[in-house]
Design an enzyme around this catalytic site. Structure first.
Site, PDB file in Angstrom:
ATOM      1  N   LYS A  32       0.854  -1.195   0.000  1.00 47.89           N
ATOM      2  CA  LYS A  32       0.000   0.000   0.000  1.00 47.89           C
ATOM      3  C   LYS A  32       0.886   1.240   0.000  1.00 47.89           C
ATOM      4  CE  LYS A  32      -1.610   2.874   2.989  1.00 47.89           C
ATOM      5  NZ  LYS A  32      -1.733   4.104   2.185  1.00 47.89           N
ATOM      6  N   GLU A  87      11.206   2.056   9.626  1.00 49.26           N
ATOM      7  CA  GLU A  87      12.086   3.194   9.320  1.00 49.26           C
ATOM      8  C   GLU A  87      11.262   4.446   9.587  1.00 49.26           C
ATOM      9  OE1 GLU A  87      15.193   3.215   8.524  1.00 49.26           O
ATOM     10  OE2 GLU A  87      15.466   1.081   8.163  1.00 49.26           O
ATOM     11  N   GLU A 114       9.653  16.355  15.217  1.00 53.80           N
ATOM     12  CA  GLU A 114       9.869  16.376  13.775  1.00 53.80           C
ATOM     13  C   GLU A 114       8.799  17.244  13.113  1.00 53.80           C
ATOM     14  OE1 GLU A 114       9.044  12.838  11.429  1.00 53.80           O
ATOM     15  OE2 GLU A 114      10.983  13.071  10.443  1.00 53.80           O
TER      16      GLU A 114
HETATM   17  P1  NAP Z   1       2.666   8.258   8.056  1.00 52.73           P
HETATM   18  O1  NAP Z   1       1.526   9.178   8.285  1.00 52.73           O
HETATM   19  O2  NAP Z   1       3.104   7.403   9.181  1.00 52.73           O
HETATM   20  O3  NAP Z   1       2.262   7.389   6.787  1.00 52.73           O
HETATM   21  C1  NAP Z   1       3.129   6.459   6.207  1.00 52.73           C
HETATM   22  C2  NAP Z   1       2.318   5.367   5.565  1.00 52.73           C
HETATM   23  O4  NAP Z   1       1.589   4.679   6.569  1.00 52.73           O
HETATM   24  C3  NAP Z   1       1.291   5.860   4.548  1.00 52.73           C
HETATM   25  O5  NAP Z   1       1.165   4.919   3.514  1.00 52.73           O
HETATM   26  C4  NAP Z   1       0.024   5.903   5.393  1.00 52.73           C
HETATM   27  O6  NAP Z   1      -1.151   5.816   4.621  1.00 52.73           O
HETATM   28  C5  NAP Z   1       0.214   4.671   6.238  1.00 52.73           C
HETATM   29  N1  NAP Z   1      -0.548   4.630   7.484  1.00 52.73           N
HETATM   30  C6  NAP Z   1      -1.006   5.672   8.209  1.00 52.73           C
HETATM   31  N2  NAP Z   1      -1.671   5.204   9.302  1.00 52.73           N
HETATM   32  C7  NAP Z   1      -1.613   3.854   9.253  1.00 52.73           C
HETATM   33  C8  NAP Z   1      -2.108   2.806  10.076  1.00 52.73           C
HETATM   34  N3  NAP Z   1      -2.806   3.053  11.189  1.00 52.73           N
HETATM   35  N4  NAP Z   1      -1.863   1.528   9.727  1.00 52.73           N
HETATM   36  C9  NAP Z   1      -1.150   1.245   8.614  1.00 52.73           C
HETATM   37  N5  NAP Z   1      -0.679   2.197   7.780  1.00 52.73           N
HETATM   38  C10 NAP Z   1      -0.885   3.489   8.097  1.00 52.73           C
HETATM   39  O7  NAP Z   1       3.949   9.065   7.577  1.00 52.73           O
HETATM   40  P2  NAP Z   1       4.034  10.108   6.387  1.00 52.73           P
HETATM   41  O8  NAP Z   1       3.505  11.397   6.875  1.00 52.73           O
HETATM   42  O9  NAP Z   1       3.474   9.535   5.135  1.00 52.73           O
HETATM   43  O10 NAP Z   1       5.600  10.176   6.163  1.00 52.73           O
HETATM   44  C11 NAP Z   1       6.406  11.051   6.843  1.00 52.73           C
HETATM   45  C12 NAP Z   1       7.162  10.306   7.941  1.00 52.73           C
HETATM   46  O11 NAP Z   1       7.933   9.262   7.369  1.00 52.73           O
HETATM   47  C13 NAP Z   1       8.150  11.198   8.641  1.00 52.73           C
HETATM   48  O12 NAP Z   1       8.095  10.943  10.015  1.00 52.73           O
HETATM   49  C14 NAP Z   1       9.481  10.761   8.067  1.00 52.73           C
HETATM   50  O13 NAP Z   1      10.584  11.034   8.886  1.00 52.73           O
HETATM   51  C15 NAP Z   1       9.251   9.304   7.873  1.00 52.73           C
HETATM   52  N6  NAP Z   1      10.201   8.750   6.911  1.00 52.73           N
HETATM   53  C16 NAP Z   1      11.176   7.912   7.370  1.00 52.73           C
HETATM   54  C17 NAP Z   1      12.119   7.401   6.497  1.00 52.73           C
HETATM   55  C18 NAP Z   1      13.195   6.470   6.978  1.00 52.73           C
HETATM   56  O14 NAP Z   1      13.720   5.714   6.173  1.00 52.73           O
HETATM   57  N7  NAP Z   1      13.571   6.487   8.244  1.00 52.73           N
HETATM   58  C19 NAP Z   1      12.056   7.737   5.145  1.00 52.73           C
HETATM   59  C20 NAP Z   1      11.059   8.590   4.710  1.00 52.73           C
HETATM   60  C21 NAP Z   1      10.119   9.082   5.603  1.00 52.73           C
HETATM   61  P3  NAP Z   1      -1.833   7.152   4.029  1.00 52.73           P
HETATM   62  O15 NAP Z   1      -0.886   7.702   3.048  1.00 52.73           O
HETATM   63  O16 NAP Z   1      -3.088   6.669   3.428  1.00 52.73           O
HETATM   64  O17 NAP Z   1      -2.046   8.069   5.200  1.00 52.73           O
END
Ligand code: NAP
Length: 489
Positions: free
Chosen positions: A173, A248, A381
């Site tokens: 997904k 991650e 963050e």
């Molecule tokens: P996010 O809100 O946690 O979403 C990431 C993914 O998880 C999306 O596909 C989201 O779907 C899905 N998701 C949300 N709630 C969920 C749940 N309850 N169960 C299963 N899946 C769920 O994060 P984001 O805002 O997209 O990304 C930004 C974050 O990613 C930042 O904190 C950044 O630091 C981190 N990041 C980390 C790395 C690394 O390698 N360490 C790399 C890149 C980004 P939807 O899109 O439909 O909401």
């Protein structure tokens, strides 16, 4: 307007919800496509398809599996320009960066394909005569993958490619803000000969579709990249079902600038680290820990450079900084700018949403100075173009401030003193440390990931990439012809 269905068993099939969502360009608000939202039943179908494909794919010799990846890399190279432009339209970052994102996907594809002829186990001695001991790597089974929007092709590729070469099948997904580049990546893999069902794509909100993947009893492992909050929740849910999970997560990445640093170089590193990808990188430099002896010079130069940055559509060659991804991200960044002011930090520049002649979601590159290490803007963050300058009096204090965070992904120090550099390498609590370079710029043959709240110990890319997607089996071959008993005299 193209509408995308779900990819199940190699076919684009209708979801059972009758619901769709839109894919919006964050700079222009143009609608790029609509996508069907998956239901729990659709996720069940995707998981079944992945298991049906598993026996044949896992029995295909790894060098043959790798051939699909080699071919896919060639197709990606041919389409790099088109894919990069589409990514800029979907996600907003400037073309130079989306080209880098596609290139990273190509690099990991080639790297993982090479693993098809490595995937080394170990051979070792036995405590008994006429006995041979070794380890081999086995695929895990069906892997659930959930990805964020900031690296629309590189992050899916970092997961998909090693998982495939290791013999797993996948239900994925992508982020709801950036599904198109995952679709394009998977289309390329299918064109390159990936059999039906080996990858299945479902779309829709994390809270329902992502959650259905996390809870599915037949998914053996979850590979997740995203926020700390979602990661913690997923880890808790996976603990209940003893599902393997690799996480991650976020970062609050520091750049230390010592008083012996090349200040001009450090300014360029901070501008690139803090404002590249509009600050929306897990490795973005969001804290600058600057020695008080060079604070004024550094701050003035950083301010001048920051004010010269041009906001706009990432497709335009003059644009330095693109939009942020969506309205809620814009709201979050705006809220943090307010928090910084309330906490007593000095807002040097920026701090507000911007309108560079486009209707999308823009935010001014923002610098706070005189930030205390414990302020929320120095701890949480923000994931936007906001950087906090924290003055310190020496290396020891700089490292203490560096480590005063719940995260531990990337880090950097600018210094000409070799002792300072090695002390930083030794003492900084992070998965990545750069010397005289910004916090961003990972290469695919090195492990990527972090410590503390950034993850749960896994690393992506590098030789660890295969470990994330394999189980180790210990094998004992007894050729003595008699019953030998280990540990029994
Ligand atoms: P996010 O809100 O946690 O979403 C990431 C993914 O998880 C999306 O596909 C989201 O779907 C899905 N998701 C949300 N709630 C969920 C749940 N309850 N169960 C299963 N899946 C769920 O994060 P984001 O805002 O997209 O990304 C930004 C974050 O990613 C930042 O904190 C950044 O630091 C981190 N990041 C980390 C790395 C690394 O390698 N360490 C790399 C890149 C980004 P939807 O899109 O439909 O909401």
């Amino acid at each position: 307007m193209q509408q995308y269905k779900l990819l199940i068993n190699g076919e684009w099939t209708d979801s059972s919800t009758n619901e769709t969502f839109e894919n919006i360009n964050p700079a222009t608000l143009e609608n790029l496509a609509t996508l069907q939202v998956a239901s729990g039943d659709d996720v069940n179908r995707a998981v079944k398809s992945a298991w049906d494909a598993f026996p044949a794919w896992s029995e295909t010799p790894p060098p043959k599996r790798a051939m699909v990846l080699f071919k896919a890399a060639r197709i990606l190279e041919e389409r790099k320009e088109d894919l990069s432009a589409l990514m800029t339209r979907e996600m907003g970052k400037v073309l130079a960066e989306t080209r880098g994102d596609v290139q990273e996907a190509i690099d990991i594809t080639l790297y993982a394909a090479g693993e098809g002829r490595r995937m080394f186990g170990e051979t070792t001695t036995s405590e008994l005569k006429d006995k041979f001991c070794m380890t081999i790597l086995r695929p895990i089974g069906v892997i659930g993958m959930i990805t964020p929007w900031n690296f629309p092709m590189a992050i899916p590729a970092w997961k998909i490619m090693p998982a495939l070469v290791a013999g797993n099948t996948i239900v994925m997904k992508p982020a709801s803000d950036t599904p198109l580049l995952t679709i394009k990546l998977v289309e390329v893999l299918m064109e390159a000969g990936l059999p039906p069902g080996v990858i299945n794509l479902v779309f829709g909100p994390g809270g329902t579709v992502g959650s259905a993947i996390v809870h599915h009893p037949d998914i053996r492992a979850i590979s997740f990249t995203g926020s700390l909050e979602t990661g913690k929740w997923i880890m808790g849910e996976c603990a209940r079902s003893m599902k393997r999970v690799s996480l991650e997560l976020g970062g609050k990445n520091p750049i230390i600038i010592m008083d012996d640093a090349d200040i001009d170089l450090a300014v360029e590193g901070v501008v690139w680290g803090a404002f590249g990808t509009t600050g929306q990188r897990c490795t973005a430099a969001s804290r600058v820990i600057v020695h008080e002896n060079v604070k004024d010079e550094f701050t003035q130069k950083l301010l001048a450079r920051t004010r010269s940055l041009k906001l706009g559509d990432g497709l335009h060659p003059d644009t330095d900084v693109g939009p942020v991804i969506n309205p809620s991200q814009l709201e979050k960044i705006t809220k943090y700018a307010g928090i910084g002011k309330e906490e007593g930090a000095n807002l040097l520049t920026g701090g507000s949403p911007a309108k560079p002649g486009l209707p999308g979601y823009f935010f001014e590159p923002t610098i706070f100075t005189e930030v205390d290490q414990n302020m929320r803007i120095a701890q949480e963050e923000i994931f936007g173009p906001v950087v906090a300058l924290i003055p310190v009096s020496g290396l020891e204090e700089a490292i203490e401030v560096t480590n005063n965070t719940m995260y531990g992904l990337s880090s950097s120090i600018y210094t000409r003193n070799i002792s300072h550099a090695f002390k930083a390498i030794e003492k900084i609590e992070a998965g990545i440390t750069y010397i005289n370079a910004s916090t961003i710029g990972a290469e695919v043959h090195l492990p990527f990931g972090g410590v503390k709240g950034t993850g749960n110990g896994f690393r992506e890319a590098g030789t660890d990439a295969i470990r994330e997607f394999t189980e180790v089996k210990a094998v004992y071959v007894d050729y003595s012809g008699s019953l030998q008993k280990a540990q029994i005299d």
